[in-house]
Design a protein around this motif. Structure first.
Motif, PDB file in Angstrom:
ATOM      1  N   PHE A   1    -102.805 -18.107  52.978  1.00  0.00           N
ATOM      2  CA  PHE A   1    -102.918 -19.778  53.391  1.00  0.00           C
ATOM      3  C   PHE A   1    -103.358 -20.003  55.088  1.00  0.00           C
ATOM      4  N   ASN A   2    -104.544 -18.816  54.968  1.00  0.00           N
ATOM      5  CA  ASN A   2    -104.982 -18.819  55.972  1.00  0.00           C
ATOM      6  C   ASN A   2    -105.789 -20.167  57.091  1.00  0.00           C
ATOM      7  N   VAL A   3    -106.054 -20.913  56.271  1.00  0.00           N
ATOM      8  CA  VAL A   3    -107.112 -22.152  56.382  1.00  0.00           C
ATOM      9  C   VAL A   3    -106.689 -22.616  57.610  1.00  0.00           C
ATOM     10  N   VAL A   4    -107.415 -22.679  58.750  1.00  0.00           N
ATOM     11  CA  VAL A   4    -107.455 -23.610  59.926  1.00  0.00           C
ATOM     12  C   VAL A   4    -108.168 -25.054  59.890  1.00  0.00           C
ATOM     13  N   ALA A   5    -109.232 -24.971  59.338  1.00  0.00           N
ATOM     14  CA  ALA A   5    -110.173 -26.497  58.793  1.00  0.00           C
ATOM     15  C   ALA A   5    -110.316 -26.265  57.555  1.00  0.00           C
ATOM     16  N   TRP A   6    -110.657 -27.833  57.618  1.00  0.00           N
ATOM     17  CA  TRP A   6    -111.331 -27.762  55.819  1.00  0.00           C
ATOM     18  C   TRP A   6    -112.305 -29.113  55.938  1.00  0.00           C
ATOM     19  N   HIS A   7    -113.225 -29.531  55.260  1.00  0.00           N
ATOM     20  CA  HIS A   7    -113.776 -30.927  54.333  1.00  0.00           C
ATOM     21  C   HIS A   7    -114.633 -30.240  53.003  1.00  0.00           C
TER      22      HIS A   7
ATOM     23  N   THR B   1     -97.368 -25.265  48.126  1.00  0.00           N
ATOM     24  CA  THR B   1     -98.381 -24.436  49.704  1.00  0.00           C
ATOM     25  C   THR B   1     -99.762 -24.083  48.925  1.00  0.00           C
ATOM     26  N   THR B   2    -101.230 -25.197  49.305  1.00  0.00           N
ATOM     27  CA  THR B   2    -102.412 -24.435  48.400  1.00  0.00           C
ATOM     28  C   THR B   2    -103.258 -24.142  49.789  1.00  0.00           C
ATOM     29  N   GLU B   3    -104.753 -23.727  49.979  1.00  0.00           N
ATOM     30  CA  GLU B   3    -105.365 -23.306  50.857  1.00  0.00           C
ATOM     31  C   GLU B   3    -105.585 -24.640  51.566  1.00  0.00           C
ATOM     32  N   LEU B   4    -105.343 -25.596  52.105  1.00  0.00           N
ATOM     33  CA  LEU B   4    -105.340 -26.602  52.141  1.00  0.00           C
ATOM     34  C   LEU B   4    -104.326 -27.525  52.813  1.00  0.00           C
ATOM     35  N   GLY B   5    -103.744 -26.837  52.235  1.00  0.00           N
ATOM     36  CA  GLY B   5    -102.702 -28.074  53.397  1.00  0.00           C
ATOM     37  C   GLY B   5    -101.239 -27.188  51.969  1.00  0.00           C
ATOM     38  N   ARG B   6     -99.822 -28.499  51.952  1.00  0.00           N
ATOM     39  CA  ARG B   6     -98.706 -28.510  51.682  1.00  0.00           C
ATOM     40  C   ARG B   6     -98.369 -29.499  50.577  1.00  0.00           C
ATOM     41  N   LEU B   7     -98.157 -30.454  49.515  1.00  0.00           N
ATOM     42  CA  LEU B   7     -97.489 -31.022  49.109  1.00  0.00           C
ATOM     43  C   LEU B   7     -95.916 -30.361  48.621  1.00  0.00           C
ATOM     44  N   GLU B   8     -95.286 -32.019  48.796  1.00  0.00           N
ATOM     45  CA  GLU B   8     -94.037 -32.011  48.213  1.00  0.00           C
ATOM     46  C   GLU B   8     -94.233 -33.421  47.099  1.00  0.00           C
ATOM     47  N   VAL B   9     -93.986 -32.078  45.644  1.00  0.00           N
ATOM     48  CA  VAL B   9     -93.712 -32.672  44.824  1.00  0.00           C
ATOM     49  C   VAL B   9     -92.640 -33.488  43.635  1.00  0.00           C
ATOM     50  N   ALA B  10     -92.022 -33.978  43.785  1.00  0.00           N
ATOM     51  CA  ALA B  10     -90.740 -34.590  43.330  1.00  0.00           C
ATOM     52  C   ALA B  10     -90.958 -35.002  42.052  1.00  0.00           C
ATOM     53  N   PRO B  11     -89.968 -34.818  40.767  1.00  0.00           N
ATOM     54  CA  PRO B  11     -89.944 -35.547  39.617  1.00  0.00           C
ATOM     55  C   PRO B  11     -90.779 -37.109  39.186  1.00  0.00           C
ATOM     56  N   GLY B  12     -91.396 -37.715  38.596  1.00  0.00           N
ATOM     57  CA  GLY B  12     -91.720 -38.636  38.318  1.00  0.00           C
ATOM     58  C   GLY B  12     -93.206 -38.791  39.401  1.00  0.00           C
ATOM     59  N   SER B  13     -93.485 -38.144  40.076  1.00  0.00           N
ATOM     60  CA  SER B  13     -94.944 -37.401  40.660  1.00  0.00           C
ATOM     61  C   SER B  13     -95.738 -36.307  40.006  1.00  0.00           C
TER      62      SER B  13
ATOM     63  N   TRP C   1    -103.030 -26.427  57.285  1.00  0.00           N
ATOM     64  CA  TRP C   1    -101.889 -26.083  57.431  1.00  0.00           C
ATOM     65  C   TRP C   1    -102.275 -24.869  57.148  1.00  0.00           C
ATOM     66  N   HIS C   2    -101.576 -23.615  58.383  1.00  0.00           N
ATOM     67  CA  HIS C   2    -101.966 -22.620  57.540  1.00  0.00           C
ATOM     68  C   HIS C   2    -100.261 -21.474  58.540  1.00  0.00           C
ATOM     69  N   GLU C   3    -100.506 -19.943  57.334  1.00  0.00           N
ATOM     70  CA  GLU C   3     -98.953 -19.717  57.483  1.00  0.00           C
ATOM     71  C   GLU C   3     -99.458 -18.991  59.248  1.00  0.00           C
ATOM     72  N   ALA C   4     -98.553 -18.369  59.697  1.00  0.00           N
ATOM     73  CA  ALA C   4     -98.535 -18.424  60.854  1.00  0.00           C
ATOM     74  C   ALA C   4     -98.330 -16.821  61.184  1.00  0.00           C
ATOM     75  N   GLU C   5     -97.763 -16.359  60.289  1.00  0.00           N
ATOM     76  CA  GLU C   5     -97.152 -14.891  60.682  1.00  0.00           C
ATOM     77  C   GLU C   5     -98.220 -13.844  59.250  1.00  0.00           C
ATOM     78  N   ASP C   6     -98.783 -13.180  59.984  1.00  0.00           N
ATOM     79  CA  ASP C   6     -99.948 -12.018  59.672  1.00  0.00           C
ATOM     80  C   ASP C   6     -99.129 -10.870  58.398  1.00  0.00           C
ATOM     81  N   VAL C   7     -98.383 -11.277  57.135  1.00  0.00           N
ATOM     82  CA  VAL C   7     -97.377 -10.539  55.967  1.00  0.00           C
ATOM     83  C   VAL C   7     -98.563 -10.292  55.174  1.00  0.00           C
ATOM     84  N   ASP C   8     -97.719  -9.355  54.544  1.00  0.00           N
ATOM     85  CA  ASP C   8     -98.142  -8.616  53.313  1.00  0.00           C
ATOM     86  C   ASP C   8     -98.137 -10.095  52.063  1.00  0.00           C
TER      87      ASP C   8
END
Length: 427
Positions: free
Chosen positions: A256-262, A160-172, A228-235
């Motif tokens: 992880f609260n970035v709603v849009a980016w370029h 999970t990054t500020e710009l969104g999420r990546l699923e990364v498997a062995p081989g990637s 993608w942004h995390e909806a909950e306001d959590v510590d």
């Protein structure tokens, strides 16, 4: 887990929004950003860098990243940075067995430095292993010192990054920009793999020269996340790598609260199966530089701060040629890892999850078994399959860490693999 979507193309000016209309059009920093958001710029290069080299991303987020508590030191005995934190390097080839999976903790807890060089935040690299047995949860990492390249060996990861999420498997692989917050959660437990910390220039695709316009890693095969942004306001605990040290702070909201980016300073994932391998179709060896995926150039042209090189499945067809890698001493230093299968120069001794280090001018090459087998092989075309090795190659000698020399599964008898190479000279 919700299916993830991706944007394609290395170095492209991407844009994405998780909420329609959240991305300003025509203005990077309007007086009032849409949807009550804050505009924030992440710069990966100097403002006046040439346009082709300028890296930056505009983020539109629910709170800016300045809203964080004060930092305090965080101890981590096994994550080292820079030549000053390495040990005296013996002029020997070094090899380690697979990193033990018994370590309990998250990705940050499970980082272990094998070898380091250079100066933190300026030049050089670090080669690390990771083992993760639990998610980072409400914990994020910001590496302000280095870009990070993740090479999973066992277990899928959700990054999970500020710009969104990546699923990364062995081989990637995953490439994470310097200064960007992220967290790594294993989707399969335990997860294990390798990390390159790059303190120098950001990694880029190598020039192709006489290869021409097609080959090696194609820009379109690199995938960036959608917003993608995390909806909950959590510590959250923010762990920051800064000046070669770890620091921690707490904040009352998700980073992880970035709603849009370029922009073009983005995290990527890339599938090694998409590498267009170049190889000889006549005789002899091309240099291993033809397997370069990404490079961090130095101030000396052609002499990389660090290259990321892979040895994927490929056809071997060379005539009258000893097909495994030749014996050599290299001005560059080579740290290798094995993701799966066998490495053709070390068919038995080099194990998936293990590593080796052949430092500058340290002789190395095929073991005696590989030499004997290849010297008498029927040179029909055959495919090296079910294999994936990689190399972090760097201009500076790498200094092993205390963990690598004393606590990691270092093979004390590695050099014995060449002991049976005989003098068969005859006139």
């Amino acid at each position: 887990m919700t299916e993830l979507t991706y944007l394609t193309g290395f170095g492209n000016q991407h844009s994405s929004e998780a909420v329609a209309g959240a991305l300003p059009i025509g203005r990077n920093s309007p007086q009032k950003a849409p949807n009550g958001l804050y505009a924030e710029l992440l710069s990966g290069s100097a403002f006046t860098a040439p346009r082709a080299d300028n890296q930056r991303t505009w983020m539109y987020r629910r709170r800016p990243s300045v809203v964080v508590g004060g930092y305090e030191p965080l101890a981590h005995a096994l994550w080292k940075s820079g030549a000053a934190e390495g040990e005296r390097a013996p002029p020997d080839p070094l090899r380690w067995g697979p990193t033990p999976l018994a370590t309990e903790g998250d990705f940050v807890d499970g980082l272990r430095s094998y070898a380091v060089n250079g100066e933190v935040g300026i030049t050089g690299m670090g080669a690390l292993a990771y083992v993760a047995t639990r998610a980072m949860g409400r914990r994020a990492l910001v590496n302000a010192d280095a870009e990070m390249l993740l090479v999973p060996q066992q277990g899928r990861l959700l990054v999970t990054t500020e710009l969104g999420r990546l699923e990364v498997a062995p081989g990637s692989i995953a490439l994470l920009p310097r200064g960007m917050a992220f967290k790594v959660d294993p989707l399969d437990v335990p997860a294990r793999g390798y990390v390159c910390e790059n303190f120098g220039a950001a990694m880029r695709l190598p020039e192709l020269g006489p290869i021409g316009s097609n080959g090696l890693a194609n820009p379109r095969d690199f995938e960036a996340p959608t917003a993608w942004h995390e909806a909950e306001d959590v510590d959250y605990e923010i762990v920051k790598r800064y000046g070669g040290q770890l620091w921690r702070a707490t904040q009352a909201h998700s980073p992880f609260n970035v709603v849009a980016w370029h922009g073009n300073l983005v995290p990527y994932r890339w599938d090694t199966a998409r590498f267009m391998t170049i190889n000889t179709v006549s005789f002899d060896h091309p240099d291993p530089s033809i397997f370069t995926v990404l490079t961090s150039p130095s101030d000396t042209p052609g002499w990389a701060n660090v290259d990321f090189v892979i040895f994927p499945p490929r056809w071997m067809v060379a005539e009258d040629t000893f097909r495994p890698p030749w014996y050599h001493r290299n001005v560059m230093s080579e740290f290798m890892g094995l993701v799966l299968g066998q490495y053709d120069a070390k068919p038995e001794g080099f194990k998936p999850g293990g590593a080796s280090l052949h430092n500058s001018y340290v002789p190395h090459g095929p073991d005696a078994e590989a030499f004997d087998k290849a010297s008498g092989a029927d040179l029909r075309p055959h495919k090296l399959d079910n294999t994936l090795a990689f190399m972090f190659e760097t201009r500076w000698p790498l200094k092993p860490t205390s963990w690598a020399l004393n606590d990691a599964p270092l093979e004390k008898t590695y050099a014995d693999c060449w002991r049976d190479l005989k003098d068969d000279f005859h006139a």
